[in-house]
Design a protein around this motif. Sequence first.
Motif, PDB file in Angstrom:
ATOM      1  N   VAL A 244     -92.759  12.388 -80.806  1.00 49.93           N
ATOM      2  CA  VAL A 244     -91.677  11.508 -81.269  1.00 49.93           C
ATOM      3  C   VAL A 244     -91.222  10.588 -80.141  1.00 49.93           C
ATOM      4  O   VAL A 244     -91.046   9.372 -80.343  1.00 49.93           O
ATOM      5  CB  VAL A 244     -90.491  12.341 -81.804  1.00 49.93           C
ATOM      6  CG1 VAL A 244     -89.252  11.462 -82.008  1.00 49.93           C
ATOM      7  CG2 VAL A 244     -90.869  13.029 -83.103  1.00 49.93           C
ATOM      8  N   ALA A 245     -91.029  11.154 -78.946  1.00 55.54           N
ATOM      9  CA  ALA A 245     -90.565  10.353 -77.815  1.00 55.54           C
ATOM     10  C   ALA A 245     -91.555   9.247 -77.465  1.00 55.54           C
ATOM     11  O   ALA A 245     -91.171   8.082 -77.274  1.00 55.54           O
ATOM     12  CB  ALA A 245     -90.327  11.251 -76.600  1.00 55.54           C
ATOM     13  N   ILE A 246     -92.828   9.580 -77.404  1.00 56.57           N
ATOM     14  CA  ILE A 246     -93.847   8.592 -77.020  1.00 56.57           C
ATOM     15  C   ILE A 246     -93.973   7.500 -78.083  1.00 56.57           C
ATOM     16  O   ILE A 246     -94.014   6.296 -77.770  1.00 56.57           O
ATOM     17  CB  ILE A 246     -95.203   9.285 -76.776  1.00 56.57           C
ATOM     18  CG1 ILE A 246     -95.102  10.212 -75.564  1.00 56.57           C
ATOM     19  CG2 ILE A 246     -96.310   8.255 -76.568  1.00 56.57           C
ATOM     20  CD1 ILE A 246     -96.260  11.192 -75.441  1.00 56.57           C
ATOM     21  N   ALA A 247     -94.033   7.915 -79.360  1.00 57.15           N
ATOM     22  CA  ALA A 247     -94.213   6.942 -80.447  1.00 57.15           C
ATOM     23  C   ALA A 247     -93.025   5.996 -80.549  1.00 57.15           C
ATOM     24  O   ALA A 247     -93.196   4.770 -80.710  1.00 57.15           O
ATOM     25  CB  ALA A 247     -94.431   7.680 -81.771  1.00 57.15           C
ATOM     26  N   THR A 248     -91.817   6.526 -80.462  1.00 58.65           N
ATOM     27  CA  THR A 248     -90.636   5.664 -80.610  1.00 58.65           C
ATOM     28  C   THR A 248     -90.402   4.814 -79.366  1.00 58.65           C
ATOM     29  O   THR A 248     -89.883   3.690 -79.467  1.00 58.65           O
ATOM     30  CB  THR A 248     -89.387   6.507 -80.935  1.00 58.65           C
ATOM     31  OG1 THR A 248     -89.246   7.567 -79.976  1.00 58.65           O
ATOM     32  CG2 THR A 248     -89.501   7.118 -82.322  1.00 58.65           C
ATOM     33  N   PHE A 249     -90.786   5.312 -78.201  1.00 60.65           N
ATOM     34  CA  PHE A 249     -90.734   4.503 -76.984  1.00 60.65           C
ATOM     35  C   PHE A 249     -91.605   3.257 -77.162  1.00 60.65           C
ATOM     36  O   PHE A 249     -91.192   2.146 -76.830  1.00 60.65           O
ATOM     37  CB  PHE A 249     -91.219   5.343 -75.805  1.00 60.65           C
ATOM     38  CG  PHE A 249     -91.146   4.664 -74.465  1.00 60.65           C
ATOM     39  CD1 PHE A 249     -90.035   4.822 -73.648  1.00 60.65           C
ATOM     40  CD2 PHE A 249     -92.198   3.895 -73.999  1.00 60.65           C
ATOM     41  CE1 PHE A 249     -89.969   4.212 -72.400  1.00 60.65           C
ATOM     42  CE2 PHE A 249     -92.143   3.278 -72.752  1.00 60.65           C
ATOM     43  CZ  PHE A 249     -91.025   3.446 -71.947  1.00 60.65           C
ATOM     44  N   MET A 250     -92.798   3.457 -77.709  1.00 53.19           N
ATOM     45  CA  MET A 250     -93.697   2.323 -77.948  1.00 53.19           C
ATOM     46  C   MET A 250     -93.106   1.363 -78.981  1.00 53.19           C
ATOM     47  O   MET A 250     -93.239   0.142 -78.846  1.00 53.19           O
ATOM     48  CB  MET A 250     -95.059   2.840 -78.401  1.00 53.19           C
ATOM     49  CG  MET A 250     -95.817   3.598 -77.318  1.00 53.19           C
ATOM     50  SD  MET A 250     -97.393   4.276 -77.894  1.00 53.19           S
ATOM     51  CE  MET A 250     -98.328   2.761 -78.169  1.00 53.19           C
ATOM     52  N   LEU A 251     -92.449   1.910 -79.990  1.00 55.24           N
ATOM     53  CA  LEU A 251     -91.791   1.054 -80.983  1.00 55.24           C
ATOM     54  C   LEU A 251     -90.733   0.180 -80.323  1.00 55.24           C
ATOM     55  O   LEU A 251     -90.639  -1.025 -80.593  1.00 55.24           O
ATOM     56  CB  LEU A 251     -91.152   1.921 -82.070  1.00 55.24           C
ATOM     57  CG  LEU A 251     -90.293   1.186 -83.111  1.00 55.24           C
ATOM     58  CD1 LEU A 251     -91.114   0.165 -83.884  1.00 55.24           C
ATOM     59  CD2 LEU A 251     -89.638   2.185 -84.060  1.00 55.24           C
ATOM     60  N   GLY A 252     -89.933   0.770 -79.451  1.00 55.30           N
ATOM     61  CA  GLY A 252     -88.930  -0.001 -78.731  1.00 55.30           C
ATOM     62  C   GLY A 252     -89.539  -1.109 -77.895  1.00 55.30           C
ATOM     63  O   GLY A 252     -89.010  -2.228 -77.824  1.00 55.30           O
ATOM     64  N   ALA A 253     -90.695  -0.812 -77.278  1.00 50.65           N
ATOM     65  CA  ALA A 253     -91.371  -1.824 -76.464  1.00 50.65           C
ATOM     66  C   ALA A 253     -91.882  -2.978 -77.320  1.00 50.65           C
ATOM     67  O   ALA A 253     -91.821  -4.151 -76.910  1.00 50.65           O
ATOM     68  CB  ALA A 253     -92.522  -1.179 -75.695  1.00 50.65           C
TER      69      ALA A 253
END
Length: 232
Positions: A64-73
């Motif tokens: 979840v952290a990795i996927a949503t971090f990428m979404l924010g980017a």
Amino acid sequence: MTAPKPSSPLPGLLLFLSATTGLVDAASVLGLGKVFTANMTGNIVFLGFAAAGTPGFAVAPFVVAIATFMLGAVIAGRLGTAHVDRPLRHWLVRAAIVETALLWIAALIALRLDVARQTPEGSVLAVIALTAIAMGFRNATVRQLKVADLTTTVLTMTITGIAADSRLAGGRGGNLGRRVGAIAAIFAGAAVGALLVLHVGLAIPLALAGLMVLVGTLACARHPSADRPRGV
């Protein structure tokens, strides 16, 4: 005679924002089950631990952290592209509003968490997602600003630069003050964040981080150079 351009306020802002990284990571690591939401290197390592079945490490929070971090980017990349030819202050203020809103919503959700039991699980994952989106958004925004030695979230290359560019290594010690300042800012933010999480709760460091982002950016936006588009 042409008047000199006003100096950039960005290095000062990014040093200030570095302290919020310590706050957010203190909240996530100490309050959300060993998850980094500002630094993805640790999550990749922990995900490897989880994949190997190591006790105390679950796959879902790190994914979840990795996927949503990428979404924010991705969102930040779109916002930055839309503001290439606009005054820098417009971009910075809008970016700050997005990041602050995400952190404050996460803080509100964190009010109902049982940190010791990590329940309710859905709320824990929601706080992870919101803070990771905010930090991915921040990282992508700072990347587009291209201020040397100030990523606001990662210190590995900063520490490497201090050593590799030192006189001991045959260098000239370039940007030493900025590099040391970045380390000190994240250290201070982490220490304050840890104290807040341990003695006050998870919501306060997240709310404080959002407030710092907003106040620091608004102060930066008042600088005369913020009238110019990025890179001008």
